[in-house]
Design a protein around this motif. Structure first.
Motif, PDB file in Angstrom:
ATOM      1  N   LEU A   1      83.181  31.333  57.872  1.00  0.00           N
ATOM      2  CA  LEU A   1      84.506  30.710  57.938  1.00  0.00           C
ATOM      3  C   LEU A   1      84.526  29.721  59.097  1.00  0.00           C
ATOM      4  CD1 LEU A   1      86.322  34.053  57.249  1.00  0.00           C
ATOM      5  CD2 LEU A   1      86.574  32.021  55.785  1.00  0.00           C
TER       6      LEU A   1
ATOM      7  N   ASN B   1      82.197  28.581  51.844  1.00  0.00           N
ATOM      8  CA  ASN B   1      83.314  28.052  51.060  1.00  0.00           C
ATOM      9  C   ASN B   1      83.105  26.567  50.841  1.00  0.00           C
ATOM     10  OD1 ASN B   1      85.552  30.322  51.023  1.00  0.00           O
ATOM     11  ND2 ASN B   1      84.651  30.314  53.070  1.00  0.00           N
ATOM     12  N   LEU B   2      83.116  26.141  49.596  1.00  0.00           N
ATOM     13  CA  LEU B   2      83.008  24.714  49.294  1.00  0.00           C
ATOM     14  C   LEU B   2      84.258  24.294  48.539  1.00  0.00           C
ATOM     15  CD1 LEU B   2      79.297  24.489  48.087  1.00  0.00           C
ATOM     16  CD2 LEU B   2      80.197  24.091  50.376  1.00  0.00           C
ATOM     17  N   SER B   3      84.975  23.329  49.074  1.00  0.00           N
ATOM     18  CA  SER B   3      86.222  22.981  48.408  1.00  0.00           C
ATOM     19  C   SER B   3      86.266  21.545  47.913  1.00  0.00           C
ATOM     20  CB  SER B   3      87.405  23.244  49.338  1.00  0.00           C
ATOM     21  OG  SER B   3      87.296  22.453  50.485  1.00  0.00           O
TER      22      SER B   3
ATOM     23  N   GLN C   1      82.566  36.932  58.580  1.00  0.00           N
ATOM     24  CA  GLN C   1      83.271  38.190  58.320  1.00  0.00           C
ATOM     25  C   GLN C   1      82.436  39.043  57.365  1.00  0.00           C
ATOM     26  OE1 GLN C   1      87.029  38.135  56.126  1.00  0.00           O
ATOM     27  NE2 GLN C   1      87.828  39.741  57.482  1.00  0.00           N
TER      28      GLN C   1
ATOM     29  N   ARG D   1      85.558  27.195  62.086  1.00  0.00           N
ATOM     30  CA  ARG D   1      86.517  27.149  63.182  1.00  0.00           C
ATOM     31  C   ARG D   1      86.350  25.818  63.898  1.00  0.00           C
ATOM     32  NH1 ARG D   1      88.191  30.505  60.458  1.00  0.00           N
ATOM     33  NH2 ARG D   1      88.396  32.743  60.831  1.00  0.00           N
TER      34      ARG D   1
ATOM     35  N   ASP E   1      89.733  33.700  45.796  1.00  0.00           N
ATOM     36  CA  ASP E   1      91.180  33.790  45.539  1.00  0.00           C
ATOM     37  C   ASP E   1      91.463  34.051  44.071  1.00  0.00           C
ATOM     38  OD1 ASP E   1      91.273  33.016  48.189  1.00  0.00           O
ATOM     39  OD2 ASP E   1      91.727  30.924  47.746  1.00  0.00           O
TER      40      ASP E   1
ATOM     41  N   GLU F   1      89.596  41.065  48.749  1.00  0.00           N
ATOM     42  CA  GLU F   1      89.824  40.279  49.970  1.00  0.00           C
ATOM     43  C   GLU F   1      91.028  40.806  50.744  1.00  0.00           C
ATOM     44  OE1 GLU F   1      89.034  35.775  49.970  1.00  0.00           O
ATOM     45  OE2 GLU F   1      90.549  36.122  48.442  1.00  0.00           O
ATOM     46  N   GLY F   2      90.942  40.740  52.059  1.00  0.00           N
ATOM     47  CA  GLY F   2      92.127  41.010  52.888  1.00  0.00           C
ATOM     48  C   GLY F   2      92.559  42.457  52.907  1.00  0.00           C
ATOM     49  N   VAL F   3      91.587  43.384  52.939  1.00  0.00           N
ATOM     50  CA  VAL F   3      91.920  44.811  53.018  1.00  0.00           C
ATOM     51  C   VAL F   3      92.302  45.156  54.457  1.00  0.00           C
ATOM     52  CG1 VAL F   3      91.041  47.167  52.690  1.00  0.00           C
ATOM     53  CG2 VAL F   3      90.361  45.327  51.114  1.00  0.00           C
TER      54      VAL F   3
ATOM     55  N   ALA G   1      93.117  26.143  57.676  1.00  0.00           N
ATOM     56  CA  ALA G   1      94.223  25.796  56.775  1.00  0.00           C
ATOM     57  C   ALA G   1      94.926  24.515  57.226  1.00  0.00           C
ATOM     58  CB  ALA G   1      95.219  26.946  56.693  1.00  0.00           C
TER      59      ALA G   1
ATOM     60  N   ILE H   1      85.792  15.966  53.448  1.00  0.00           N
ATOM     61  CA  ILE H   1      85.376  17.325  53.114  1.00  0.00           C
ATOM     62  C   ILE H   1      83.892  17.377  52.752  1.00  0.00           C
ATOM     63  CG2 ILE H   1      85.991  17.191  50.642  1.00  0.00           C
ATOM     64  CD1 ILE H   1      86.490  20.245  52.980  1.00  0.00           C
TER      65      ILE H   1
ATOM     66  N   VAL I   1      78.696  22.772  56.969  1.00  0.00           N
ATOM     67  CA  VAL I   1      78.827  24.228  56.803  1.00  0.00           C
ATOM     68  C   VAL I   1      77.558  24.822  56.183  1.00  0.00           C
ATOM     69  CG1 VAL I   1      80.059  26.035  55.514  1.00  0.00           C
ATOM     70  CG2 VAL I   1      81.359  24.255  56.695  1.00  0.00           C
TER      71      VAL I   1
HETATM   72  P1  C2E Z   1      89.380  32.163  52.119  1.00  0.00           P
HETATM   73  O1  C2E Z   1      88.049  31.613  51.785  1.00  0.00           O
HETATM   74  O2  C2E Z   1      90.104  32.902  51.050  1.00  0.00           O
HETATM   75  O3  C2E Z   1      89.116  33.085  53.388  1.00  0.00           O
HETATM   76  C1  C2E Z   1      89.828  34.242  53.686  1.00  0.00           C
HETATM   77  C2  C2E Z   1      90.805  34.034  54.807  1.00  0.00           C
HETATM   78  O4  C2E Z   1      91.523  35.257  55.017  1.00  0.00           O
HETATM   79  C3  C2E Z   1      90.166  33.697  56.139  1.00  0.00           C
HETATM   80  O5  C2E Z   1      91.098  32.886  56.860  1.00  0.00           O
HETATM   81  C4  C2E Z   1      90.062  35.079  56.790  1.00  0.00           C
HETATM   82  O6  C2E Z   1      89.993  35.022  58.203  1.00  0.00           O
HETATM   83  C5  C2E Z   1      91.343  35.704  56.342  1.00  0.00           C
HETATM   84  N1  C2E Z   1      91.277  37.166  56.296  1.00  0.00           N
HETATM   85  C6  C2E Z   1      90.189  37.952  56.141  1.00  0.00           C
HETATM   86  N2  C2E Z   1      90.538  39.258  56.125  1.00  0.00           N
HETATM   87  C7  C2E Z   1      91.882  39.300  56.274  1.00  0.00           C
HETATM   88  C8  C2E Z   1      92.841  40.383  56.345  1.00  0.00           C
HETATM   89  O7  C2E Z   1      92.520  41.560  56.261  1.00  0.00           O
HETATM   90  N3  C2E Z   1      94.142  40.009  56.501  1.00  0.00           N
HETATM   91  C9  C2E Z   1      94.545  38.715  56.593  1.00  0.00           C
HETATM   92  N4  C2E Z   1      95.842  38.467  56.756  1.00  0.00           N
HETATM   93  N5  C2E Z   1      93.662  37.685  56.542  1.00  0.00           N
HETATM   94  C10 C2E Z   1      92.356  37.978  56.381  1.00  0.00           C
HETATM   95  P2  C2E Z   1      90.615  31.533  57.585  1.00  0.00           P
HETATM   96  O8  C2E Z   1      89.298  31.725  58.238  1.00  0.00           O
HETATM   97  O9  C2E Z   1      91.755  31.059  58.413  1.00  0.00           O
HETATM   98  O10 C2E Z   1      90.393  30.544  56.368  1.00  0.00           O
HETATM   99  C11 C2E Z   1      91.449  30.162  55.538  1.00  0.00           C
HETATM  100  C12 C2E Z   1      90.957  29.374  54.352  1.00  0.00           C
HETATM  101  O11 C2E Z   1      90.399  28.136  54.774  1.00  0.00           O
HETATM  102  C13 C2E Z   1      89.844  30.061  53.569  1.00  0.00           C
HETATM  103  O12 C2E Z   1      90.361  30.992  52.661  1.00  0.00           O
HETATM  104  C14 C2E Z   1      89.195  28.885  52.885  1.00  0.00           C
HETATM  105  O13 C2E Z   1      89.916  28.524  51.736  1.00  0.00           O
HETATM  106  C15 C2E Z   1      89.340  27.792  53.923  1.00  0.00           C
HETATM  107  N6  C2E Z   1      88.084  27.708  54.675  1.00  0.00           N
HETATM  108  C16 C2E Z   1      87.638  28.462  55.694  1.00  0.00           C
HETATM  109  N7  C2E Z   1      86.417  28.082  56.104  1.00  0.00           N
HETATM  110  C17 C2E Z   1      86.061  27.046  55.297  1.00  0.00           C
HETATM  111  C18 C2E Z   1      84.884  26.207  55.195  1.00  0.00           C
HETATM  112  O14 C2E Z   1      83.898  26.372  55.925  1.00  0.00           O
HETATM  113  N8  C2E Z   1      84.902  25.231  54.246  1.00  0.00           N
HETATM  114  C19 C2E Z   1      85.962  25.061  53.402  1.00  0.00           C
HETATM  115  N9  C2E Z   1      85.881  24.078  52.504  1.00  0.00           N
HETATM  116  N10 C2E Z   1      87.068  25.829  53.461  1.00  0.00           N
HETATM  117  C20 C2E Z   1      87.113  26.814  54.391  1.00  0.00           C
END
Ligand code: C2E
Ligand code: MG
Ligand code: MG
Ligand code: MG
Length: 281
Positions: free
Chosen positions: A61, A118-120, A45, A63, A181, A237-239, A75, A87, A94
């Motif tokens: 991100l 993203n590293l968790s 993104q 999938r 976040d 984030e999330g605009v 999630a 993880i 990743v």
């Molecule tokens: P995050 O890192 O805070 O990522 C932002 C999430 O918000 C992403 O969801 C993204 O698709 C979504 N998003 C972006 N813009 C908008 C918007 O305008 N509106 C809304 N409603 N959502 C938006 P995603 O891809 O489903 O990921 C969710 C969470 O999962 C991420 O939050 C992150 O914490 C985790 N995640 C994703 N990819 C990875 C990864 O490769 N490794 C790890 N460890 N965690 C990941």
């Protein structure tokens, strides 16, 4: 009668426990298989400077396209992978996949902006993370500045001392660090000063509120002004709406990420955007 009911409840409970354990075992197995069979992909993104319209970063991100389970959003499996210990393997995948993609873009003559991963995992607190990142970069002959790591406040707060050491080493490699976040954890800006971080990402929950409730607006402007005085970069984030974008521009936060500009998309789509530019809303 009460006794029988008690036993039935106990049996019911044991059954539920068994189902849950079984499901967990299944998921653990599916994840392991998914890693071995490359069932994961990274979407990206764009992070946009809404003042100039240029793409200043990309967030990777994950999938999961599982043949058995279908499309599984992060999630639904990241929290589980954190618990099961898988993880570490996912994070490594990743970082490797992001580096491979950056190298592929460079080979095509496209200079990508920095890619945030993203590293968790709590292995963040171990030395192995620095080695893993260094190895991935070396593997693809990349400089550290191509990479940014996104961590949440919670991960850092688990062991402040080790976190500081790890962040310092990452920074020495040229890798930048952002807090994901931001505002939802328990950290205060005052302790953040002690960490070698580059960027704060204002959580979507506040951005959603900027034009709707006074709290969202107040928290967002407070984060912006404090981050600015601490010389940290800020990303919203999330605009999702033009109103949110205008609010952020007016309040000194031009860098943003969200559906208003672009959803997370496959790398081929990013290639096109990097060549042709992103149309502004
Ligand atoms: P995050 O890192 O805070 O990522 C932002 C999430 O918000 C992403 O969801 C993204 O698709 C979504 N998003 C972006 N813009 C908008 C918007 O305008 N509106 C809304 N409603 N959502 C938006 P995603 O891809 O489903 O990921 C969710 C969470 O999962 C991420 O939050 C992150 O914490 C985790 N995640 C994703 N990819 C990875 C990864 O490769 N490794 C790890 N460890 N965690 C990941
Ligand atoms: Mg993130
Ligand atoms: Mg985030
Ligand atoms: Mg978030």
């Amino acid at each position: 009668h009460a006794k029988r009911e008690g036993r039935n409840n106990a049996q019911f409970f044991m059954q539920a426990l068994n189902d849950a354990a079984c499901e967990r075992l299944q998921l653990e197995r599916q994840l392991r298989k998914g890693l071995a069979n490359e069932e994961f992909v990274l979407y990206y993104q764009p992070q946009i400077d809404a003042g100039s319209g240029s793409i200043v970063g990309l967030e990777a991100l994950i999938r999961w396209q599982s043949p058995e389970l279908g499309f599984v959003p992060p999630a639904s499996f990241i929290p589980f992978a954190e618990e099961s210990g898988q993880i570490m393997l996912i994070d490594e995948w990743v970082v490797h996949a992001a580096c491979r993609q950056v190298a592929a873009w460079l080979a095509q003559g496209i200079v990508p902006p920095r890619v945030a991963v993203n590293l968790s995992g709590c292995h963040f607190l171990k030395k192995s993370l620095v080695e893993m990142v260094a190895e991935c970069l070396q593997n693809f002959a990349l400089e550290g500045r191509h990479l940014e790591v996104e961590l949440t406040e919670g991960v850092i707060m688990r062991d402040v001392e080790q976190a500081t050491a790890t962040l310092t080493e990452l920074k020495a490699m040229g890798v930048t660090v952002s807090i994901d976040d931001f505002g939802t954890g328990y950290s205060s800006l005052s302790y953040l000063r002690r960490f070698p971080i580059d960027t704060l990402k204002i959580d979507r929950s506040f951005i959603t509120g900027v034009t709707k409730d006074t709290d969202g607006a107040a928290i967002t402007t407070a984060i912006i002004s404090m981050a600015t005085s601490m010389r940290l970069e800020i990303i919203a984030e999330g605009v999702e709406t033009a109103e949110q974008m205008n609010f952020l521009l007016e309040h000194g936060c031009p860098v943003m990420q969200g559906y208003l500009f672009c959803r997370p998309v496959p790398p081929e789509e990013i290639t096109r955007l990097l060549v042709e530019g992103l149309p502004m809303p």
